[in-house]
Structure formats: C-alpha cells, structure tokens
Design an enzyme around this catalytic site. Structure first.
Site, mmCIF file in Angstrom:
data_model
loop_
_atom_site.group_PDB
_atom_site.id
_atom_site.type_symbol
_atom_site.label_atom_id
_atom_site.label_comp_id
_atom_site.label_asym_id
_atom_site.label_seq_id
_atom_site.Cartn_x
_atom_site.Cartn_y
_atom_site.Cartn_z
ATOM 1 N N SER A 139 2.118 5.296 -0.408
ATOM 2 C CA SER A 139 0.804 4.983 0.143
ATOM 3 C C SER A 139 0.481 5.963 1.257
ATOM 4 C CB SER A 139 0.784 3.561 0.715
ATOM 5 O OG SER A 139 -0.393 3.324 1.465
ATOM 6 N N TYR A 153 3.642 -3.180 5.888
ATOM 7 C CA TYR A 153 3.386 -2.407 4.673
ATOM 8 C C TYR A 153 3.719 -0.931 4.882
ATOM 9 C CZ TYR A 153 0.749 -0.542 0.677
ATOM 10 O OH TYR A 153 0.379 0.099 -0.473
#
Length: 244
Positions: A139, A153
């Site tokens: 990501s 995250y």
C-alpha cells in the site's frame, strides 16, 4: 506470455485480486485463487478465468489461518501440477483512532498482512523452479500516511518491504524474484472513486485521480512475465503520484 505457468492469487474473489486473476489468465496462466467469505464472488471469478481458456481453481482460506494457506499452496500444486507465480493480495483495512485500536485488531492485521505473506511465500517457494515469481500487494500508506487513523494498517504494510528484500536475497540464487507493489487509492468496492472520501484522496495524488484494479494487475503482469526477470527486491508504487 505466461502459457504453461501456474499462479496462485490470495484474496482473488474481488477488487484488485480479481483483476489480477483475470489478467494472469488472459496472459495464458492457469490460476488458483483463495477467498475468505464470498464463494459466490469466487465462483464468478473462476468462470472468468475459465472463459479465457485457462484452468482455474477456487479455495476457501482465511489469510489469518497459516495452515489454510499452506493447504491452498499444496492443493494448487496437486490440482494444477506446479506453481510458478504467487501473488500475496489478501488484506483487510483496519482504520480508527490510535487510542481505540485493540490488541486483537493488531494481532489479526499483522497475521493477515505480514504473517500470511511470509507463510505463503515460504510454502510456495518450496515448489518453485527457476523463473519463479513472488509478488506482494502492499500500500502507498507504507510510504506516506496522509491522514490520521492508519497507524496499524501502515505498520502492517511496511513490514512487507523488509519481507520482500529478504525473499529476494534468499531466493535469488534459485532465480526466483520477489517484488512488492504499493497501490494508492484504487476504485474498488472497499474504496469507491465516488465515495464520500474520494475527493480528499484524489487531492493527495499528483495526477488527481484514482487507480483502477487493472492498473495494479498490469504491473503484476509485467513482473510475472519475461520482462520482469531482472526486477527483484524492490517496491513499485502504482499510486497516481501519492508518494511523489
């Protein structure tokens, strides 16, 4: 381009994973996918794989379950005959204020992102020959955290950078590459380009737009094919310039 190759895509029933599975099949690979909850979606992707003329395989496997992941690798080899390409794609998106993140959330997120990628790569590498490919979906939040609420995250996705570099060194002598793709905001069910936060997310990009799942799949195909043979141990941002 990938005729005669077999690929396994974790989390392949929707979004980026489904686009990757379709792209690999369209390039000639036989493709196995795992899914966590939606067998209906997974079967729909299987039909799309088979519509290209390639064989497909669907397996239920929670990415937090290490044994389920090992079984998925073993079944891919047993049914499709080999394993050449692994795409670690399965993921979740925990979000919230730091003070409200529970230890259970920490443990599951690290299990689904970091431990799952390690376990699946370890199992897959045992079956790969020269020319094998391990591609992990990370990501852009591993490189740039644009708003509060993403600490867990981002931490879990950042772990994949070290894993990828380590895999490249461990597996390079066997001519197996390992790479990481960092998508930015991508138009999926989880984060639609017409969602309530979409304009804000676009504002963080250099190009002012979302990516599509097919954008990510195209980079996977490049890394999985002959043109990717000398790319290893690196992270590639497909993020419309979020990390520029």
């Amino acid at each position: 381009m990938l005729n005669g190759k077999v690929a396994l895509v974790t989390g392949g029933s929707r979004g980026i994973g489904a686009a990757i599975a379709r792209g690999l099949a369209g390039a000639g690979a036989e493709v196995a996918i795992t899914y966590a909850t939606s067998d209906v979606r997974a079967e729909a992707v299987l039909a799309q794989i088979e519509a290209t003329g390639s064989r497909g395989l669907v397996m239920a496997a929670d990415a937090a379950d290490a044994e389920a992941l090992r079984r998925a690798v073993a079944r891919t080899v047993a049914v499709l005959g080999r394993l050449d390409i692994l795409v670690n794609n399965a993921g979740i998106a925990p979000y919230g204020p730091l003070a409200e993140v529970s230890l259970d959330e920490v443990d599951r997120t690290l299990a689904v992102h970091a431990r799952a990628a390690f376990v699946t790569a370890q199992a897959a590498a045992a079956h790969m020959g020269a020319g094998g490919r391990i591609i992990t979906i990370g990501s852009s939040l591993a490189e740039r955290v644009t708003t509060p609420g993403w600490a867990l995250y981002s931490m879990s996705k950042s772990a994949l950078i070290g894993l990828t570099k380590g895999l490249a060194r461990d597996l390079g002598p066997r001519d197996i590459t390992a790479n990481l793709i960092h998508p930015g905001s991508t138009d999926t069910e989880m984060n639609p380009a017409d969602g309530p936060d979409a304009d804000g997310e676009r504002s963080y990009t250099a190009l002012g737009r979302y990516c599509t799942p097919e954008d990510i799949a195209a980079t996977v195909l490049h890394l999985a094919g002959p043109a990717g043979r000398n790319i290893t141990g690196t992270a590639i941002a497909v993020d419309a310039g979020t990390t520029a």
